[in-house]
Design a protein around this motif. Structure first.
Motif, PDB file in Angstrom:
ATOM      1  N   LYS A 141       0.830  -1.203   0.000  1.00 30.08           N
ATOM      2  CA  LYS A 141       0.000   0.000   0.000  1.00 30.08           C
ATOM      3  C   LYS A 141       0.867   1.256   0.000  1.00 30.08           C
ATOM      4  O   LYS A 141       0.614   2.212  -0.760  1.00 30.08           O
ATOM      5  CB  LYS A 141      -0.915  -0.012   1.225  1.00 30.08           C
ATOM      6  CG  LYS A 141      -1.775   1.233   1.380  1.00 30.08           C
ATOM      7  CD  LYS A 141      -2.802   1.368   0.261  1.00 30.08           C
ATOM      8  CE  LYS A 141      -3.728   2.537   0.510  1.00 30.08           C
ATOM      9  NZ  LYS A 141      -4.711   2.723  -0.577  1.00 30.08           N
ATOM     10  N   THR A 197       2.377   1.867  -3.470  1.00 32.34           N
ATOM     11  CA  THR A 197       1.450   2.422  -4.476  1.00 32.34           C
ATOM     12  C   THR A 197       1.170   3.895  -4.198  1.00 32.34           C
ATOM     13  O   THR A 197       1.012   4.678  -5.140  1.00 32.34           O
ATOM     14  CB  THR A 197       0.123   1.636  -4.483  1.00 32.34           C
ATOM     15  OG1 THR A 197      -0.457   1.679  -3.175  1.00 32.34           O
ATOM     16  CG2 THR A 197       0.347   0.195  -4.871  1.00 32.34           C
ATOM     17  N   LEU A 198       1.095   4.281  -2.936  1.00 28.30           N
ATOM     18  CA  LEU A 198       0.864   5.693  -2.615  1.00 28.30           C
ATOM     19  C   LEU A 198       2.041   6.547  -3.074  1.00 28.30           C
ATOM     20  O   LEU A 198       1.856   7.658  -3.599  1.00 28.30           O
ATOM     21  CB  LEU A 198       0.636   5.864  -1.112  1.00 28.30           C
ATOM     22  CG  LEU A 198      -0.677   5.292  -0.560  1.00 28.30           C
ATOM     23  CD1 LEU A 198      -0.726   5.441   0.960  1.00 28.30           C
ATOM     24  CD2 LEU A 198      -1.885   5.991  -1.186  1.00 28.30           C
ATOM     25  N   PRO A 245      -3.549   4.304  -7.090  1.00 27.71           N
ATOM     26  CA  PRO A 245      -3.944   3.055  -6.445  1.00 27.71           C
ATOM     27  C   PRO A 245      -3.640   1.809  -7.269  1.00 27.71           C
ATOM     28  O   PRO A 245      -3.709   0.696  -6.761  1.00 27.71           O
ATOM     29  CB  PRO A 245      -5.455   3.223  -6.285  1.00 27.71           C
ATOM     30  CG  PRO A 245      -5.856   4.090  -7.441  1.00 27.71           C
ATOM     31  CD  PRO A 245      -4.704   5.029  -7.663  1.00 27.71           C
ATOM     32  N   THR A 302      -7.096  -3.023  -6.324  1.00 28.44           N
ATOM     33  CA  THR A 302      -6.434  -1.976  -5.551  1.00 28.44           C
ATOM     34  C   THR A 302      -6.367  -2.418  -4.098  1.00 28.44           C
ATOM     35  O   THR A 302      -7.162  -3.263  -3.658  1.00 28.44           O
ATOM     36  CB  THR A 302      -7.200  -0.648  -5.640  1.00 28.44           C
ATOM     37  OG1 THR A 302      -8.520  -0.836  -5.106  1.00 28.44           O
ATOM     38  CG2 THR A 302      -7.296  -0.167  -7.084  1.00 28.44           C
ATOM     39  N   GLU A 349      -7.000  -1.572  -0.296  1.00 27.59           N
ATOM     40  CA  GLU A 349      -7.851  -0.645   0.446  1.00 27.59           C
ATOM     41  C   GLU A 349      -7.843  -0.991   1.925  1.00 27.59           C
ATOM     42  O   GLU A 349      -7.522  -2.125   2.319  1.00 27.59           O
ATOM     43  CB  GLU A 349      -9.300  -0.685  -0.081  1.00 27.59           C
ATOM     44  CG  GLU A 349      -9.436  -0.466  -1.575  1.00 27.59           C
ATOM     45  CD  GLU A 349      -9.107   0.956  -2.003  1.00 27.59           C
ATOM     46  OE1 GLU A 349      -9.060   1.837  -1.117  1.00 27.59           O
ATOM     47  OE2 GLU A 349      -8.894   1.179  -3.212  1.00 27.59           O
ATOM     48  N   ARG A 373     -14.431  -1.252  -6.141  1.00 29.19           N
ATOM     49  CA  ARG A 373     -13.381  -1.004  -5.160  1.00 29.19           C
ATOM     50  C   ARG A 373     -13.845  -1.260  -3.739  1.00 29.19           C
ATOM     51  O   ARG A 373     -13.039  -1.425  -2.837  1.00 29.19           O
ATOM     52  CB  ARG A 373     -12.895   0.450  -5.271  1.00 29.19           C
ATOM     53  CG  ARG A 373     -11.929   0.689  -6.413  1.00 29.19           C
ATOM     54  CD  ARG A 373     -11.448   2.117  -6.415  1.00 29.19           C
ATOM     55  NE  ARG A 373     -10.756   2.463  -5.174  1.00 29.19           N
ATOM     56  CZ  ARG A 373     -10.241   3.657  -4.930  1.00 29.19           C
ATOM     57  NH1 ARG A 373     -10.360   4.618  -5.831  1.00 29.19           N
ATOM     58  NH2 ARG A 373      -9.628   3.913  -3.804  1.00 29.19           N
TER      59      ARG A 373
END
Length: 795
Positions: free
Chosen positions: A94, A97-98, A103, A146, A148, A173
């Motif tokens: 995560k 990806t940020l 995302p 993605t 989350e 999502r």
């Protein structure tokens, strides 16, 4: 790096504390010579299999530094793999990806995320208590590929809901990636859903059944008569079914080694009380989804477009009630209702689920709503252990009257007309007037004593349960409407004198727009409310209002409008007599009455009141408590019917009293005579006479005459022990002469359905079997029955 690790390993504990070392857990400190890679210690595990590594997010301790494992552990590495190890890998993905600005995952990152989640849920399957996750957040892979926050995702645990949402193009999502994608084999998907319970509460994803609800579109509902709905409610709320269900559940728990207790009985008894049924057509459902807010909170429900479904049965569950909507136009409605109730009750026991055989037994006893007495024997034959239940759990179920039962005459004195809006706590303590002989005809009174008059003009009431107050709320409570089992019920409420007069004018003005019978009943209720004898604590005030009602009735009967100046307070404080300018009708302060049809009714009412006072003067209705537990006295009256009923808890008769419904007996007898006339006329047809219909009409005449006799003898038995079309059965317990004629008629006609349906014959249709001779004989016997009933039972 070797020198650094050596120094850390040999440094005294009091020089470098663990607190300082763990602050390095997010700093790259573990070196992998082969890959020339340095990673934070939190990504390192001391012992794991090679296939469990996820490069570079989760790595086994490098062999070249194996002598420094204690140092790595002090820096933040794990001794062995756990759910937290793979949660850490997902968190790293995560963060990556940020940093990349979006995302989306690359194919390699997606593959790594899939692998991390696979092992996460495999290790979760071995947990027996809530796990600990380092870090503030737990991340999972969504259907949109993605990563989350887990507490913002929804797990699909209902295929029907999921397919409907897919059709409505709901954002993917929000859904956790399907377990079918994660595990093609070797792991049961339902186990994955069940194991979510071991996640920390703040990090659990939602189940789809938690955020999506299916609701009935009430605007499309067309209600039918509630006959079948009432039968189902009586069955579900009754002791036979409740005991059967609890017996099955106890049997299941004992097989699992779980001890039974009274709390379980009470819990399920309360669940049964919440179940109601609605018999209707036009059943259509639509899905709503609750908004998911940050911090595992659910917001408002939002309609999901394009999810409408037409149904013949649907169960809607809320916190306070469970309503089963069903459409009897569907030939399979009973089977569908049985399935719905079975699913609902199986859901109540989800923690300790029924096995396949017990679920089958449950379905079978639910299907016995026409024969509930057979449940106990069925379970005994199925070898389900018997035990004695605590009957107190059902006390509340039987603490209110059953709708449709006739109110016994001894309870008439408790009926209260002096109230306005009916509040919810009284919804099950309402009586509906279904017959008032004093309004049906102007019957002759001369030569009859008080007792004869009282019996002749006694109204008939039935218990009803109010379902809800109808909108809009009427400013005049007398005209407020309520939905009940089979009618609408109006009520009334008092104010100051001028306001009371204003209300009287409004009520009477509206009443004069209605049908005559409705108008009479409204006027009666208004007069009951203000009659001085019904208001002993406020006689003077109510006397003045009652006088005003008399004046208004005189004006309306003579075609005049009601004037506001009629309520001049000065004219009602002198104590003198009042009279109409156009009529000799009057009411005096001494209590005398005039001569309108309403006055004649009140003369009868007053005689009936005096008669009841003498009749009940030596009667007491007491709470059967003993010792110091008796909160009420052991003699005297309760203040009203509601208090008496509540105090009794259960409705039991100390001695059975038959109810003589003479006015209804006359109605049934009259219809019997009309049916017999039709039989006589049809037999004389010149062209193509069908004598089976002459026989049928004669049979109907006899059947209705016998039921008229029962209305006269004991109306309580109608629909219970007195029902059906068998003339011999109907004549049982009536006069012997009636039984003889009914037997002759049954022998002559044969099977009741034979007069109508060809399927009961092998070679001929009914119109060819029944002859003129047989029809003539049926008519003669029916006439005998009608005459015998007329002479012995009709009053």
């Amino acid at each position: 790096m070797d020198e650094i690790y050596y120094a850390l390993k040999n440094a005294p504990d009091n020089d470098i504390t663990n607190q300082y070392l763990t602050r390095l857990s997010n700093i790259p400190t573990v070196y992998f010579p082969d890959m020339k890679l340095v990673v934070p210690a939190k990504r390192v595990v001391i012992s794991c299999k090679e296939e469990e590594e996820i490069h570079p997010y989760l790595l086994k301790c490098p062999d070249s530094f194996s002598q420094y494992t204690n140092v790595f552990i002090r820096l933040g590495a794990s001794k062995e793999l756990s759910c937290d190890s793979f949660a850490c890998a997902l968190r790293c993905l995560k963060e990556k990806t940020l940093k990349a600005g979006g995302p989306e995952l690359t194919p390699q990152e997606y593959s790594d995320a899939i692998k991390a989640m696979q092992y996460f849920f495999r290790y979760l399957a071995f947990e027996t208590k809530t796990i600990t996750i380092s870090g503030e957040s737990l991340y999972f892979l969504s259907e949109a590929e993605t990563i989350e926050n887990s507490n913002m995702l929804v797990v699909s645990n209902n295929m029907y809901f999921k397919s409907a949402l897919d059709r409505s193009n709901t954002e993917r999502r929000m859904f956790l990636i399907g377990f079918g994608t994660l595990f093609e084999k070797n792991m049961r998907i339902d186990n994955c859903v069940e194991n979510l319970q071991y996640l920390p509460e703040t990090q659990k994803p939602y189940l789809l059944t938690e955020v999506v609800v299916e609701r009935v579109v009430l605007d499309n509902i067309k209600k039918m008569t509630r006959n079948e709905a009432l039968k189902l409610e009586e069955f579900i709320h009754g002791t036979d079914f409740l005991y059967g269900f609890l017996r099955l559940y106890r049997h299941t728990l004992e097989l699992q080694g779980i001890k039974w207790n009274i709390e379980i009985e009470t819990k399920f008894a309360n669940h049964m009380k919440k179940v109601t049924f609605e018999q209707c057509s036009g059943i259509e459902t639509v899905l709503y989804m609750k908004n998911i807010e940050s911090g595992r909170k659910l917001g408002k429900e939002v309609l999901i477009e394009n999810t409408n479904e037409k149904r013949f049965v649907h169960t809607e569950i809320s916190e306070k009630a469970v309503c089963v909507y069903f459409d009897t136009s569907d030939s399979n409605w009973k089977q569908n209702v049985k399935k719905e109730i079975t699913v609902y009750l199986n859901g109540l026991t989800c923690e300790k689920s029924f096995d396949a055989q017990t679920s089958l037994n449950l379905s079978e006893i639910i299907g016995m709503f026409d024969t509930p007495r057979e449940i106990e024997m069925y379970l005994s034959q199925a070898r389900i252990k018997e035990y004695t239940f605590e009957t107190d759990i059902l006390d509340e179920s039987y603490s209110y009257p059953i709708p449709g039962d006739i109110v016994e005459e001894r309870f008439h004195r408790y009926l209260d007309n002096d109230f306005g809006l009916i509040y919810e706590f009284d919804f099950k303590f309402v009586a509906l007037e279904v017959d008032d002989p004093s309004f049906d005809a102007e019957l002759e009174e001369d030569g009859e004593d008080d007792e004869q008059q009282n019996g002749k003009y006694t109204p008939t009431y039935m218990y009803v349960h109010i379902i809800r107050q109808l909108e809009p709320e009427n400013e005049l409570p007398l005209f407020q409407e309520y939905e009940i089992d089979f009618a609408k019920l109006p009520k009334c409420f008092p104010q100051t004198f001028q306001e009371a007069c204003k209300e009287v004018r409004k009520i009477l003005t509206e009443a004069w727009k209605k049908h005559e019978n409705d108008r009479k009943r409204i006027v009666k209720r208004l007069m009951l409310k203000w009659h001085p004898d019904k208001n002993p604590d406020n006689v003077n005030f109510c006397t003045k209002v009652f006088q005003y009602i008399q004046q208004c009735l005189n004006r309306l009967d003579n075609g005049l409008d009601l004037q506001e100046e009629d309520d001049d307070s000065d004219s009602h404080t002198t104590g003198r007599n009042f009279s109409s300018n156009t009529s000799g009708t009057y009411w005096s302060s001494s209590g005398s009455y005039g001569n309108t049809r309403y006055d004649r009714y009140w003369r009868r009412y007053d005689r009936g009141r005096r008669y009841n006072e003498s009749r009940y003067s030596n009667t007491s209705y007491n709470n059967t408590s003993s010792g110091n537990n008796s909160s009420r006295g052991t003699s005297g009256y309760y203040r009203n019917f509601h208090s008496y009923w509540r105090s009794s808890r259960r409705y039991t008769h100390t001695s059975y009293e038959p109810y003589h419904w003479y006015s209804m007996a006359r109605i049934w007898h009259k219809q019997a005579e009309l049916d017999l006339r039709q039989a006589r006329e049809s037999i004389e047809l010149q062209e193509h006479p069908q004598y089976n219909w002459s026989c049928y009409n004669a049979h109907q005449a006899a059947e209705k005459a016998l039921k008229a006799a029962w209305y006269s003898k004991d109306a309580k038995k109608i629909g219970i022990s007195v029902s059906g079309h068998d003339l011999e059965a109907l004549a049982r317990d009536l006069d012997p002469s009636l039984r003889v004629v009914a037997r002759e008629m049954s022998n002559l006609t044969g099977d009741y359905s034979a007069m109508r349906y060809p399927r009961t014959h092998t070679a001929q249709v009914p119109s060819e079997i029944y002859t003129r001779t047989k029809a003539t004989g049926m008519i003669e016997l029916a006439q005998k029955i009608i005459t015998l009933v007329q002479n012995s039972y009709i009053r």
